[in-house]
Structures are given as C-alpha cells and as structure tokens.
Design a protein around this motif. Structure first.
Motif, PDB file in Angstrom:
ATOM      1  N   MET A  27       0.845  -1.177   0.000  1.00 22.85           N
ATOM      2  CA  MET A  27       0.000   0.000   0.000  1.00 22.85           C
ATOM      3  C   MET A  27       0.894   1.246   0.000  1.00 22.85           C
ATOM      4  O   MET A  27       1.794   1.375   0.809  1.00 22.85           O
ATOM      5  N   GLN A  28       0.642   2.146  -0.897  1.00 22.68           N
ATOM      6  CA  GLN A  28       1.402   3.397  -1.003  1.00 22.68           C
ATOM      7  C   GLN A  28       0.966   4.350   0.109  1.00 22.68           C
ATOM      8  O   GLN A  28      -0.219   4.537   0.343  1.00 22.68           O
ATOM      9  N   THR A  29       1.942   4.910   0.820  1.00 25.00           N
ATOM     10  CA  THR A  29       1.647   5.920   1.832  1.00 25.00           C
ATOM     11  C   THR A  29       2.466   7.163   1.544  1.00 25.00           C
ATOM     12  O   THR A  29       3.586   7.084   1.054  1.00 25.00           O
ATOM     13  N   THR A  30       1.883   8.294   1.857  1.00 27.65           N
ATOM     14  CA  THR A  30       2.543   9.575   1.600  1.00 27.65           C
ATOM     15  C   THR A  30       2.877  10.242   2.924  1.00 27.65           C
ATOM     16  O   THR A  30       2.024  10.375   3.800  1.00 27.65           O
ATOM     17  N   LYS A  31       4.138  10.646   3.034  1.00 23.33           N
ATOM     18  CA  LYS A  31       4.635  11.300   4.233  1.00 23.33           C
ATOM     19  C   LYS A  31       5.142  12.693   3.885  1.00 23.33           C
ATOM     20  O   LYS A  31       5.643  12.910   2.787  1.00 23.33           O
ATOM     21  N   LEU A  32       5.029  13.576   4.844  1.00 27.26           N
ATOM     22  CA  LEU A  32       5.491  14.949   4.674  1.00 27.26           C
ATOM     23  C   LEU A  32       6.363  15.311   5.860  1.00 27.26           C
ATOM     24  O   LEU A  32       5.926  15.225   7.011  1.00 27.26           O
ATOM     25  N   TYR A  33       7.608  15.685   5.579  1.00 26.75           N
ATOM     26  CA  TYR A  33       8.526  16.156   6.618  1.00 26.75           C
ATOM     27  C   TYR A  33       8.568  17.677   6.545  1.00 26.75           C
ATOM     28  O   TYR A  33       8.729  18.264   5.464  1.00 26.75           O
ATOM     29  N   ILE A  34       8.435  18.320   7.706  1.00 24.15           N
ATOM     30  CA  ILE A  34       8.537  19.775   7.799  1.00 24.15           C
ATOM     31  C   ILE A  34       9.678  20.091   8.759  1.00 24.15           C
ATOM     32  O   ILE A  34       9.653  19.677   9.921  1.00 24.15           O
ATOM     33  N   GLY A  35      10.674  20.794   8.276  1.00 25.25           N
ATOM     34  CA  GLY A  35      11.811  21.180   9.101  1.00 25.25           C
ATOM     35  C   GLY A  35      12.349  22.512   8.615  1.00 25.25           C
ATOM     36  O   GLY A  35      11.958  23.006   7.566  1.00 25.25           O
ATOM     37  N   ARG A  36      13.256  23.066   9.335  1.00 34.24           N
ATOM     38  CA  ARG A  36      13.770  24.389   8.984  1.00 34.24           C
ATOM     39  C   ARG A  36      15.167  24.353   8.372  1.00 34.24           C
ATOM     40  O   ARG A  36      15.617  25.349   7.837  1.00 34.24           O
ATOM     41  N   ASP A  37      15.838  23.230   8.434  1.00 39.08           N
ATOM     42  CA  ASP A  37      17.196  23.105   7.909  1.00 39.08           C
ATOM     43  C   ASP A  37      17.139  22.501   6.506  1.00 39.08           C
ATOM     44  O   ASP A  37      16.738  21.353   6.331  1.00 39.08           O
ATOM     45  N   ALA A  38      17.561  23.268   5.503  1.00 36.72           N
ATOM     46  CA  ALA A  38      17.463  22.828   4.111  1.00 36.72           C
ATOM     47  C   ALA A  38      18.270  21.556   3.829  1.00 36.72           C
ATOM     48  O   ALA A  38      17.835  20.707   3.050  1.00 36.72           O
ATOM     49  N   LYS A  39      19.427  21.411   4.465  1.00 33.07           N
ATOM     50  CA  LYS A  39      20.244  20.207   4.242  1.00 33.07           C
ATOM     51  C   LYS A  39      19.545  18.965   4.779  1.00 33.07           C
ATOM     52  O   LYS A  39      19.507  17.925   4.125  1.00 33.07           O
ATOM     53  N   ILE A  40      19.000  19.070   5.969  1.00 29.71           N
ATOM     54  CA  ILE A  40      18.283  17.936   6.556  1.00 29.71           C
ATOM     55  C   ILE A  40      17.021  17.647   5.747  1.00 29.71           C
ATOM     56  O   ILE A  40      16.673  16.485   5.518  1.00 29.71           O
ATOM     57  N   THR A  41      16.361  18.687   5.292  1.00 27.79           N
ATOM     58  CA  THR A  41      15.156  18.518   4.488  1.00 27.79           C
ATOM     59  C   THR A  41      15.460  17.723   3.220  1.00 27.79           C
ATOM     60  O   THR A  41      14.687  16.836   2.837  1.00 27.79           O
ATOM     61  N   LYS A  42      16.585  17.993   2.613  1.00 31.52           N
ATOM     62  CA  LYS A  42      16.986  17.256   1.406  1.00 31.52           C
ATOM     63  C   LYS A  42      17.232  15.779   1.726  1.00 31.52           C
ATOM     64  O   LYS A  42      16.807  14.891   0.990  1.00 31.52           O
ATOM     65  N   ILE A  43      17.901  15.508   2.831  1.00 27.47           N
ATOM     66  CA  ILE A  43      18.155  14.126   3.248  1.00 27.47           C
ATOM     67  C   ILE A  43      16.831  13.415   3.546  1.00 27.47           C
ATOM     68  O   ILE A  43      16.620  12.264   3.147  1.00 27.47           O
ATOM     69  N   MET A  44      15.938  14.092   4.240  1.00 19.30           N
ATOM     70  CA  MET A  44      14.649  13.491   4.574  1.00 19.30           C
ATOM     71  C   MET A  44      13.847  13.167   3.314  1.00 19.30           C
ATOM     72  O   MET A  44      13.172  12.139   3.257  1.00 19.30           O
TER      73      MET A  44
END
Length: 97
Positions: free
Chosen positions: A1-18
């Motif tokens: 089953m396909q699930t969609t997740k959304l990460y919200i953070g303030r650090d652009a580098k971590i956001t890219k990794i996530m």
C-alpha cells in the motif's frame, strides 16, 4: 500500500536528506519542505498520511501548523522526528501508521 509522508523542518540540508529517505522504499511517497506555507499547500494538493515535524519549529508555530493541517484532514497523524538513523525513522513511521 502506497503511503505519503510529509517532513517539515527548517534546515534545508536535513530537508533534502529526509526527502531521499522518505522516498527510499517503493511503497513510500515523501515530500520534505522548510516552510509552513509549502506544507499546507502540499496537504491541500496531496493525500498525506503522516506528517513528521523536525527541528527548528518553535512551539507556537507547531501548534498553529497542527491546527491548520488538521483542519484540512482531521485524522492526519503528526509526529515529532528530530533525527537518528534511517532505522529509527522507519520504526517511527511504522508505529505511527
């Protein structure tokens, strides 16, 4: 089953990794953003199953964001994610879902 997740953070580098980690499994679809406006827009446009809140979001902002996101989808699961390895992330996601 396909699930969609959304990460919200303030650090652009971590956001890219996530973003990479949230798309690492074939059954996962992931978005990763740095601003509340981007997060709200995605929740209006996509069916999001889980939101992960990262570092750098102050309490007032977090409270407001939760209210706005749950107004879009009342049953939306929202959890804290402050880092750790991909195994920890997988465990947090599976437990929340």
């Amino acid at each position: 089953m396909q699930t969609t997740k959304l990460y919200i953070g303030r650090d652009a580098k971590i956001t890219k990794i996530m973003r990479r980690l949230l798309n690492a499994r074939p059954e996962w679809n992931g978005f990763s953003v740095c601003t509340d406006d981007e997060a709200i827009s995605i929740c209006h446009e996509q069916v999001v199953d889980l939101v992960l809140l990262g570092n750098g979001i102050d309490q007032d902002c977090e409270d407001g964001l939760k209210l706005e996101l749950r107004a879009i989808k009342p049953s939306l699961k929202i959890i804290q994610h402050y880092g750790g390895g991909s195994g920890l992330l997988y465990g947090e996601i599976m437990e929340a879902l």
